[in-house]
Design a protein around this motif. Structure first.
Motif, PDB file in Angstrom:
ATOM      1  N   ILE A  44       0.919  -1.169   0.082  1.00  0.00           N
ATOM      2  CA  ILE A  44      -0.022  -0.018  -0.124  1.00  0.00           C
ATOM      3  C   ILE A  44       0.934   1.236   0.185  1.00  0.00           C
ATOM      4  N   GLN A  45       2.021   1.402   0.790  1.00  0.00           N
ATOM      5  CA  GLN A  45       2.880   2.380   0.834  1.00  0.00           C
ATOM      6  C   GLN A  45       3.231   2.716  -0.557  1.00  0.00           C
ATOM      7  N   ALA A  46       3.894   1.601  -1.272  1.00  0.00           N
ATOM      8  CA  ALA A  46       4.390   1.860  -2.522  1.00  0.00           C
ATOM      9  C   ALA A  46       3.244   2.455  -3.379  1.00  0.00           C
ATOM     10  N   SER A  47       2.298   2.071  -3.429  1.00  0.00           N
ATOM     11  CA  SER A  47       1.280   2.538  -4.479  1.00  0.00           C
ATOM     12  C   SER A  47       0.629   4.043  -3.937  1.00  0.00           C
ATOM     13  N   LEU A  48       1.093   4.521  -2.817  1.00  0.00           N
ATOM     14  CA  LEU A  48       0.514   5.870  -2.290  1.00  0.00           C
ATOM     15  C   LEU A  48       1.725   6.598  -2.123  1.00  0.00           C
ATOM     16  N   ALA A  49       2.937   6.311  -2.589  1.00  0.00           N
ATOM     17  CA  ALA A  49       4.216   6.908  -2.165  1.00  0.00           C
ATOM     18  C   ALA A  49       4.176   8.235  -2.529  1.00  0.00           C
ATOM     19  N   ASP A  50       3.614   8.632  -3.979  1.00  0.00           N
ATOM     20  CA  ASP A  50       3.562   9.827  -4.703  1.00  0.00           C
ATOM     21  C   ASP A  50       2.823  10.949  -3.842  1.00  0.00           C
ATOM     22  N   ASP A  51       1.894  10.458  -2.837  1.00  0.00           N
ATOM     23  CA  ASP A  51       1.091  11.239  -1.999  1.00  0.00           C
ATOM     24  C   ASP A  51       1.720  11.682  -0.785  1.00  0.00           C
ATOM     25  N   SER A  52       2.907  11.247  -0.490  1.00  0.00           N
ATOM     26  CA  SER A  52       3.530  11.290   0.667  1.00  0.00           C
ATOM     27  C   SER A  52       3.753  12.856   1.382  1.00  0.00           C
ATOM     28  N   GLU A  55      -1.544  17.360   1.237  1.00  0.00           N
ATOM     29  CA  GLU A  55      -2.147  18.004   2.413  1.00  0.00           C
ATOM     30  C   GLU A  55      -2.559  16.890   3.302  1.00  0.00           C
ATOM     31  N   ASP A  56      -2.853  15.491   3.050  1.00  0.00           N
ATOM     32  CA  ASP A  56      -3.331  14.616   3.955  1.00  0.00           C
ATOM     33  C   ASP A  56      -2.114  14.385   4.761  1.00  0.00           C
ATOM     34  N   SER A  57      -0.735  14.656   4.522  1.00  0.00           N
ATOM     35  CA  SER A  57       0.430  14.094   5.642  1.00  0.00           C
ATOM     36  C   SER A  57       0.297  14.879   6.682  1.00  0.00           C
ATOM     37  N   PRO A  58      -0.008  14.232   7.985  1.00  0.00           N
ATOM     38  CA  PRO A  58      -0.161  14.958   9.319  1.00  0.00           C
ATOM     39  C   PRO A  58       1.209  15.307   9.645  1.00  0.00           C
ATOM     40  N   ALA A  59       1.315  16.288  10.692  1.00  0.00           N
ATOM     41  CA  ALA A  59       2.680  16.569  11.489  1.00  0.00           C
ATOM     42  C   ALA A  59       3.123  15.747  12.036  1.00  0.00           C
ATOM     43  N   SER A  62       1.440  14.889  15.595  1.00  0.00           N
ATOM     44  CA  SER A  62       0.108  14.989  15.616  1.00  0.00           C
ATOM     45  C   SER A  62      -0.440  13.622  16.214  1.00  0.00           C
ATOM     46  N   ALA A  63      -1.717  13.657  16.756  1.00  0.00           N
ATOM     47  CA  ALA A  63      -2.369  12.588  16.953  1.00  0.00           C
ATOM     48  C   ALA A  63      -2.381  11.287  16.010  1.00  0.00           C
ATOM     49  N   ALA A  64      -2.556  11.637  14.932  1.00  0.00           N
ATOM     50  CA  ALA A  64      -2.628  10.719  13.883  1.00  0.00           C
ATOM     51  C   ALA A  64      -1.219  10.000  13.771  1.00  0.00           C
ATOM     52  N   VAL A  65      -0.399  10.554  13.671  1.00  0.00           N
ATOM     53  CA  VAL A  65       1.089   9.999  13.480  1.00  0.00           C
ATOM     54  C   VAL A  65       1.430   9.234  14.885  1.00  0.00           C
ATOM     55  N   TRP A 119       3.582   8.888   5.089  1.00  0.00           N
ATOM     56  CA  TRP A 119       3.596  10.337   5.711  1.00  0.00           C
ATOM     57  C   TRP A 119       5.305  10.681   5.776  1.00  0.00           C
ATOM     58  N   GLY A 120       5.870   9.964   5.637  1.00  0.00           N
ATOM     59  CA  GLY A 120       7.350  10.349   5.863  1.00  0.00           C
ATOM     60  C   GLY A 120       7.776  10.216   7.276  1.00  0.00           C
ATOM     61  N   GLN A 121       7.185   9.360   8.075  1.00  0.00           N
ATOM     62  CA  GLN A 121       7.521   9.397   9.576  1.00  0.00           C
ATOM     63  C   GLN A 121       7.817   8.139   9.983  1.00  0.00           C
ATOM     64  N   PRO A 122       8.734   8.009  11.029  1.00  0.00           N
ATOM     65  CA  PRO A 122       9.282   6.827  11.442  1.00  0.00           C
ATOM     66  C   PRO A 122       8.152   5.806  12.077  1.00  0.00           C
ATOM     67  N   VAL A 123       8.342   4.479  11.904  1.00  0.00           N
ATOM     68  CA  VAL A 123       7.505   3.635  12.397  1.00  0.00           C
ATOM     69  C   VAL A 123       7.512   3.707  14.045  1.00  0.00           C
TER      70      VAL A 123
END
Length: 261
Positions: A44-52, A55-59, A62-65, A119-123
């Motif tokens: 899924i990550q590979a298919s969505l990499a272009d969107d990282s 606007e969807d990427s949280p800080a 953030s609570a999402a991250v 999102w470009g965030q660590p696991v």
């Protein structure tokens, strides 16, 4: 049994012993399921990499991250406990519960890890666990707003020394509900029916401890991404249901739940 190939014969006076192999096979299946869950997340990550960078990427704070990072860690221990039950447990009903938990939580780990990479965030959370909820430490995040479960006084364990009142210098879990390293070490060493009861006790506390994070992440006031809220809500519904089942299973076995840590 039906699993025996037709070309294979059993010597007279002996009995096949597939039951000795089943736990090991189930344990291997458990590991495979975890890898599949993570693998799906990476796909899924590979298919969505272009969107990282969208606007969807949280800080990062953030609570999402924070939810995705800390709930991944929380789930990983739940998956390990379920795998131990599948390998060493003896009760078919408990092992069925463990398989369901392992399957569901492995899939959820894959989803959350895919978000974090997208999102470009660590696991792994680089900061304080559950700090995204405004808590200064994980032990403060237990809360009393877990519905019918948050204010339970679970008393002592039915066996062993798990139920002793923790002293100030006793190891504290990474997050509410999680087992300590000492508890996990004892659990890994157990064999026989004790494994089943201990799994139920540890998993009940584990489920209850994670509810607060799920409730927080499901709230639109805290998380703006609807897919994050949806997963958190689904987790909460599932674990609320499983809590009731596990409580009933413990009662049938005359075993007491663990106190929240």
């Amino acid at each position: 049994m039906s699993e025996t190939p037709e070309s294979t014969t059993t010597p007279a006076g002996t009995e096949p012993a597939p039951s000795r192999r089943n736990p090991a096979l189930l344990a291997l299946a458990a590991v495979a399921l975890l890898l599949v869950g993570v693998g799906l997340g990476l796909l899924i990550q590979a298919s969505l990499a272009d969107d990282s960078s969208g606007e969807d990427s949280p800080a990062a704070n953030s609570a999402a991250v924070g939810f995705a990072q800390d709930m991944t860690r929380h789930h990983e221990q739940g998956v390990e406990m379920a795998a131990i039950e599948l390998e060493h447990g003896t009760d078919p009903q408990v092992r069925s519960m463990a398989f369901d938990i392992l399957t569901a939580q492995s899939n959820e780990i894959g989803q959350m890890q895919s978000w974090l990479t997208r999102w470009g965030q660590p696991v792994t959370n680089p900061g304080e666990t559950m700090g995204w909820m405004g808590h200064g430490s994980s032990t403060e995040a237990t809360g009393d707003d877990h519905g019918d479960h948050g204010d339970m006084d679970h008393g002592d364990l039915s066996h062993g020394d798990h139920g002793a009142t923790p002293a100030a210098d006793v190891e504290q879990p990474a997050m509410p509900g999680m087992a300590t390293s000492a508890e996990m070490e004892r659990f890994r060493a157990m064999r026989g029916p004790e494994v089943d009861t201990t799994f139920l006790q540890l998993m009940l506390r584990h489920h209850e401890g994670g509810l607060h994070m799920m409730e927080y992440a499901a709230n639109p006031d805290n998380v703006s991404q609807p897919y994050v809220r949806d997963l958190a809500s689904a987790m909460e519904r599932t674990q609320d249901k499983e809590i009731g089942i596990i409580e009933a299973m413990l009662a049938e076995r005359n075993a007491q739940p663990l106190p929240m840590n």
